[in-house]
Design a protein around this motif. Sequence first.
Motif, PDB file in Angstrom:
ATOM      1  N   GLN A  77      39.919  44.081  43.046  1.00  0.00           N
ATOM      2  CA  GLN A  77      39.910  43.030  42.033  1.00  0.00           C
ATOM      3  C   GLN A  77      39.053  43.470  40.854  1.00  0.00           C
ATOM      4  O   GLN A  77      38.042  44.142  41.029  1.00  0.00           O
ATOM      5  N   LEU A  78      39.485  43.065  39.677  1.00  0.00           N
ATOM      6  CA  LEU A  78      38.738  43.337  38.460  1.00  0.00           C
ATOM      7  C   LEU A  78      38.384  42.010  37.816  1.00  0.00           C
ATOM      8  O   LEU A  78      39.257  41.154  37.623  1.00  0.00           O
ATOM      9  N   LEU A  79      37.116  41.830  37.515  1.00  0.00           N
ATOM     10  CA  LEU A  79      36.667  40.698  36.712  1.00  0.00           C
ATOM     11  C   LEU A  79      36.154  41.271  35.401  1.00  0.00           C
ATOM     12  O   LEU A  79      35.192  42.037  35.373  1.00  0.00           O
ATOM     13  N   VAL A  88      34.367  45.660  39.308  1.00  0.00           N
ATOM     14  CA  VAL A  88      35.494  46.079  40.139  1.00  0.00           C
ATOM     15  C   VAL A  88      35.073  45.913  41.593  1.00  0.00           C
ATOM     16  O   VAL A  88      34.105  46.539  42.042  1.00  0.00           O
ATOM     17  N   ALA A  89      35.787  45.044  42.320  1.00  0.00           N
ATOM     18  CA  ALA A  89      35.408  44.685  43.690  1.00  0.00           C
ATOM     19  C   ALA A  89      36.321  45.366  44.704  1.00  0.00           C
ATOM     20  O   ALA A  89      37.543  45.298  44.599  1.00  0.00           O
ATOM     21  N   TYR A  90      35.693  46.023  45.681  1.00  0.00           N
ATOM     22  CA  TYR A  90      36.393  46.738  46.743  1.00  0.00           C
ATOM     23  C   TYR A  90      36.005  46.156  48.102  1.00  0.00           C
ATOM     24  O   TYR A  90      34.830  45.863  48.323  1.00  0.00           O
ATOM     25  N   PRO A  91      36.941  46.072  49.042  1.00  0.00           N
ATOM     26  CA  PRO A  91      36.606  45.572  50.376  1.00  0.00           C
ATOM     27  C   PRO A  91      36.121  46.695  51.290  1.00  0.00           C
ATOM     28  O   PRO A  91      36.579  46.847  52.423  1.00  0.00           O
ATOM     29  N   ALA A  92      35.226  47.517  50.789  1.00  0.00           N
ATOM     30  CA  ALA A  92      34.737  48.674  51.543  1.00  0.00           C
ATOM     31  C   ALA A  92      33.432  49.149  50.926  1.00  0.00           C
ATOM     32  O   ALA A  92      33.056  48.693  49.849  1.00  0.00           O
ATOM     33  N   GLU A  93      32.772  50.077  51.608  1.00  0.00           N
ATOM     34  CA  GLU A  93      31.576  50.706  51.063  1.00  0.00           C
ATOM     35  C   GLU A  93      31.998  52.011  50.415  1.00  0.00           C
ATOM     36  O   GLU A  93      32.232  53.010  51.080  1.00  0.00           O
ATOM     37  N   LEU A  94      32.116  51.969  49.105  1.00  0.00           N
ATOM     38  CA  LEU A  94      32.536  53.110  48.312  1.00  0.00           C
ATOM     39  C   LEU A  94      31.342  54.034  48.095  1.00  0.00           C
ATOM     40  O   LEU A  94      30.261  53.570  47.739  1.00  0.00           O
ATOM     41  N   VAL A 106      35.867  55.405  32.058  1.00  0.00           N
ATOM     42  CA  VAL A 106      36.022  54.251  31.157  1.00  0.00           C
ATOM     43  C   VAL A 106      34.753  54.127  30.307  1.00  0.00           C
ATOM     44  O   VAL A 106      33.942  53.220  30.500  1.00  0.00           O
ATOM     45  N   PRO A 107      34.560  55.037  29.358  1.00  0.00           N
ATOM     46  CA  PRO A 107      33.300  55.073  28.618  1.00  0.00           C
ATOM     47  C   PRO A 107      33.094  53.919  27.646  1.00  0.00           C
ATOM     48  O   PRO A 107      31.962  53.641  27.255  1.00  0.00           O
ATOM     49  N   ASP A 108      34.160  53.205  27.282  1.00  0.00           N
ATOM     50  CA  ASP A 108      34.020  52.127  26.303  1.00  0.00           C
ATOM     51  C   ASP A 108      33.629  50.791  26.927  1.00  0.00           C
ATOM     52  O   ASP A 108      33.452  49.807  26.227  1.00  0.00           O
ATOM     53  N   HIS A 157      45.936  51.502  37.101  1.00  0.00           N
ATOM     54  CA  HIS A 157      46.393  50.104  37.052  1.00  0.00           C
ATOM     55  C   HIS A 157      45.632  49.260  36.024  1.00  0.00           C
ATOM     56  O   HIS A 157      46.243  48.498  35.274  1.00  0.00           O
ATOM     57  N   PHE A 158      44.309  49.371  36.014  1.00  0.00           N
ATOM     58  CA  PHE A 158      43.510  48.486  35.174  1.00  0.00           C
ATOM     59  C   PHE A 158      43.200  49.037  33.786  1.00  0.00           C
ATOM     60  O   PHE A 158      42.890  48.272  32.875  1.00  0.00           O
ATOM     61  N   TYR A 159      43.235  50.347  33.619  1.00  0.00           N
ATOM     62  CA  TYR A 159      42.777  50.915  32.350  1.00  0.00           C
ATOM     63  C   TYR A 159      43.849  51.694  31.602  1.00  0.00           C
ATOM     64  O   TYR A 159      43.933  51.588  30.391  1.00  0.00           O
ATOM     65  N   THR A 160      44.670  52.467  32.272  1.00  0.00           N
ATOM     66  CA  THR A 160      45.709  53.224  31.583  1.00  0.00           C
ATOM     67  C   THR A 160      46.787  52.283  31.061  1.00  0.00           C
ATOM     68  O   THR A 160      47.289  52.456  29.955  1.00  0.00           O
ATOM     69  N   HIS A 161      47.126  51.290  31.845  1.00  0.00           N
ATOM     70  CA  HIS A 161      48.142  50.310  31.462  1.00  0.00           C
ATOM     71  C   HIS A 161      47.468  48.972  31.194  1.00  0.00           C
ATOM     72  O   HIS A 161      47.767  47.980  31.815  1.00  0.00           O
ATOM     73  N   ARG A 162      46.504  48.970  30.289  1.00  0.00           N
ATOM     74  CA  ARG A 162      45.713  47.759  29.993  1.00  0.00           C
ATOM     75  C   ARG A 162      46.612  46.603  29.598  1.00  0.00           C
ATOM     76  O   ARG A 162      47.548  46.758  28.827  1.00  0.00           O
TER      77      ARG A 162
END
Length: 164
Positions: A77-79, A88-94, A106-108, A157-162
Amino acid sequence: GITAMRTVIHLPTKATRWVVGASDREKQLTEELRHAEDSGQPHGRIRQLKTALQGAQIAAALGPRLSSLPYVPVEVQLLRVGADLDLVAYPAELFSGLSARLSVAVPDRTVLSVCPANGYLGYIPTADAFRGGGYEVDTCIVDCGAGESLVAGVIDHFYTHRTT
């Protein structure tokens, strides 16, 4: 304002090659632990061996279960908060190297990973961590490189195809 988005990324389950030696590691670690306890080694060393043994036991149990799963669906999920903050929320320990990779891509925007959130799938190690082995690699359910694939999927998904 706040914008919310989600996606599901399919990650490959850990290949059999990663769990094949788990029983041998379990036997070896059991002997090492017994020797460490009998010889009065420091508590820290004994704790390391217990954790490693637990990881090998979990890996041995995972093998048959993972062989029937072609992939693990991971909901991310992205908020988007305001003009420049993304959670950016993940259901795991990244592993932190994966979060850092996303921030660099995503430097901007300020991109913060929230882990674990909305469920728990265990650890998602970097490919480098797989080469080093250890508890997190033994107990994870995804294959080597899955963490990098996850981050690439999030970027795509979230940044290339904003859609903002």
